[in-house]
Enzyme design. Structure first.
Site, PDB file in Angstrom:
ATOM      1  N   TYR A 124     -27.339 -28.134  -4.087  1.00 17.35           N
ATOM      2  CA  TYR A 124     -26.368 -28.714  -5.048  1.00 17.35           C
ATOM      3  C   TYR A 124     -26.868 -28.530  -6.456  1.00 17.35           C
ATOM      4  O   TYR A 124     -26.552 -29.424  -7.450  1.00 17.35           O
ATOM      5  CB  TYR A 124     -26.785 -30.614  -4.543  1.00 17.35           C
ATOM      6  CG  TYR A 124     -26.883 -30.749  -2.949  1.00 17.35           C
ATOM      7  CD1 TYR A 124     -25.000 -30.535  -2.908  1.00 17.35           C
ATOM      8  CD2 TYR A 124     -28.039 -30.134  -1.551  1.00 17.35           C
ATOM      9  CE1 TYR A 124     -24.688 -30.639  -1.921  1.00 17.35           C
ATOM     10  CE2 TYR A 124     -26.816 -30.458  -0.401  1.00 17.35           C
ATOM     11  CZ  TYR A 124     -25.427 -30.337  -0.191  1.00 17.35           C
ATOM     12  OH  TYR A 124     -24.776 -31.237   0.777  1.00 17.35           O
ATOM     13  N   PHE A 414     -30.208 -40.459   3.959  1.00 17.36           N
ATOM     14  CA  PHE A 414     -28.660 -41.394   4.392  1.00 17.36           C
ATOM     15  C   PHE A 414     -27.938 -39.836   4.240  1.00 17.36           C
ATOM     16  O   PHE A 414     -28.461 -38.810   4.197  1.00 17.36           O
ATOM     17  CB  PHE A 414     -28.154 -41.957   3.412  1.00 17.36           C
ATOM     18  CG  PHE A 414     -28.170 -41.366   1.573  1.00 17.36           C
ATOM     19  CD1 PHE A 414     -27.255 -41.133   1.407  1.00 17.36           C
ATOM     20  CD2 PHE A 414     -29.301 -42.360   1.044  1.00 17.36           C
ATOM     21  CE1 PHE A 414     -27.303 -40.126   0.138  1.00 17.36           C
ATOM     22  CE2 PHE A 414     -29.373 -41.893  -0.820  1.00 17.36           C
ATOM     23  CZ  PHE A 414     -28.422 -41.033  -0.894  1.00 17.36           C
TER      24      PHE A 414
END
Length: 414
Positions: A124, A414
């Site tokens: 990322y 999450f």
């Protein structure tokens, strides 16, 4: 065949779930129960997929979130989750296309940052994210801690009570909001979180086992801490208990609550080991133990990654411990948050605006994300060659402004 990247339609949602299961190495089948359980909680306008000949081969989803900045301000964030690319379609730029579309939409909505939990570290950074919080898990050898085995409750006038899931759903959200207001890096929890983590809602394929819930109340009766934990059933030779308690969640808004809950868990009969779950690296563990060596680190890793979308709003939202001025040249290959910005900061507030004067520091937007919550050091990033110090001493000024006495912490995945 051409690959079409787009938002997911109602009829495509089951196939999107199948591709999601495939990417996470779960059985590549989808039941009606799974569709019914997940569909009401998935915003299809923010669920993207890559399709080839009508078959989903990559998945991506984001949802609304709030992130606590340094000082307690709540920032609108776009939380990224459910990212997969099927093994047959890797290295074709599918994630890049889905990410670009989602970040552009988040910028258009006015989100200040995008957040995610990275399953793999190398992915990322190229999209402008930086690791902004880290997490640590300890395993405690209870007999070695030196804690009083005859402990019968807090000595400060507070008390610990066992409660059930119904009580947790009533009091947990408010307690978590108190934590979120006081600890940077903490993210919001919606009603779905509390329903799933107290068994009111069930995830298909995930059997529910009711955990133990304990709460700490101060001498004045105020709720200040919540602990959720499970225990195994392991016995050794000569009928000696060798049970492990594993923390599923702990919210403590005062040091007294945190100390009392750890002491309580280490005092439960038959428990000889405690797994702490993911905690802040500067948690009161292990130093609250008479013998800190009784707690060994079993996990230490990056957790929450932050990608700035609006540099001005992000830098003005957080607080700074000392006065100082920095001109930052922020590089962003995606064209979302780059530019030169002057930050005039003080304990009374901050002003950030586009600038024309020479930069003090040049850095990629991902490095600014790593610095934003106060955990990373600009001096260290400069030594690594990841930040360029254009003005002598500017990295030290950045550390004086950005670093925080307590490390940021995100309790949630999450």
């Amino acid at each position: 065949m051409s690959l079409d990247v787009r938002t997911v339609t109602e009829s495509e949602f089951p196939d999107w779930l199948r591709a999601l299961n495939t990417g996470f190495l779960r059985p590549p089948v989808v039941t009606d129960e799974e569709v019914e359980g997940r569909r009401p909680h998935t915003d299809l306008s923010r669920a993207r997929g890559a399709f080839e000949a009508g078959r989903c081969v990559a998945t991506f989803r984001s949802f609304a979130q709030e992130l606590t900045a340094v000082g307690g301000a709540s920032l609108p964030a776009s939380a990224v989750s459910d990212v997969t690319v099927s093994p047959t379609h890797r290295r074709r730029g599918l994630l890049s296309r889905m990410m670009a579309a989602d970040l552009a939409a988040a910028k258009e909505r006015g989100d200040v940052v995008s957040t995610l939990i990275a399953a793999e570290y190398p992915i990322y950074g190229r999209y402008g994210y930086g690791p902004a919080t880290w997490t640590t898990e300890w395993e405690i050898d209870v007999p070695r801690t030196g804690l009083d085995p005859r402990w019968a409750g807090p000595g400060d006038g507070g008390r610990i009570d066992l409660v059930d899931g119904v009580e947790v759903r009533k009091t947990g959200p408010g307690l978590h909001e108190r934590l979120r207001a006081s600890r940077h890096g903490v993210v919001s929890r919606d009603e779905r979180y509390w329903n799933l983590n107290t068994g009111l809602d069930r995830l298909p394929g995930h059997p529910w086992a009711e955990p133990f819930y304990a709460v700490y109340r101060s001498a004045g009766g105020e709720l200040e801490g919540l602990l959720a934990y499970k225990a195994d059933d392991t016995w050794g030779e000569s009928k000696l208990p060798q049970n492990t308690a594993t923390v599923l969640d702990m919210i403590a808004v005062t040091p007294a609550a945190e100390r009392a809950l750890w002491h309580f868990l280490c005092s439960v009969d038959w428990i000889t080991k405690v797994r702490s779950g993911f905690r802040a690296p500067d948690d009161l563990l292990p130093l609250l133990l008479p013998d800190p060596r009784a707690a060994r680190v079993v996990t230490h890793a990056d957790l929450l990654w932050v990608r700035l979308l609006d540099v001005v709003r992000a830098l003005e939202a957080r607080t700074y411990p000392v006065p100082g001025t920095l001109v930052l040249e922020v590089e962003d290959s995606a064209g979302l948050a780059g530019g030169r910005f002057r930050l005039d900061a003080s304990p009374e507030g901050a002003v950030c605006a586009p600038a024309t004067e020479s930069a003090d520091l040049t850095l990629a937007v991902g490095e600014l994300g790593a610095l934003y919550l106060g955990d990373e050091s600009a001096v260290r990033l400069t030594a690594l060659g990841r930040v360029a110090e254009e003005s002598k001493g500017a990295a030290a000024v950045a550390d004086a402004l950005f670093r925080t006495p307590r490390r940021p912490w995100c309790p949630d995945i999450f």
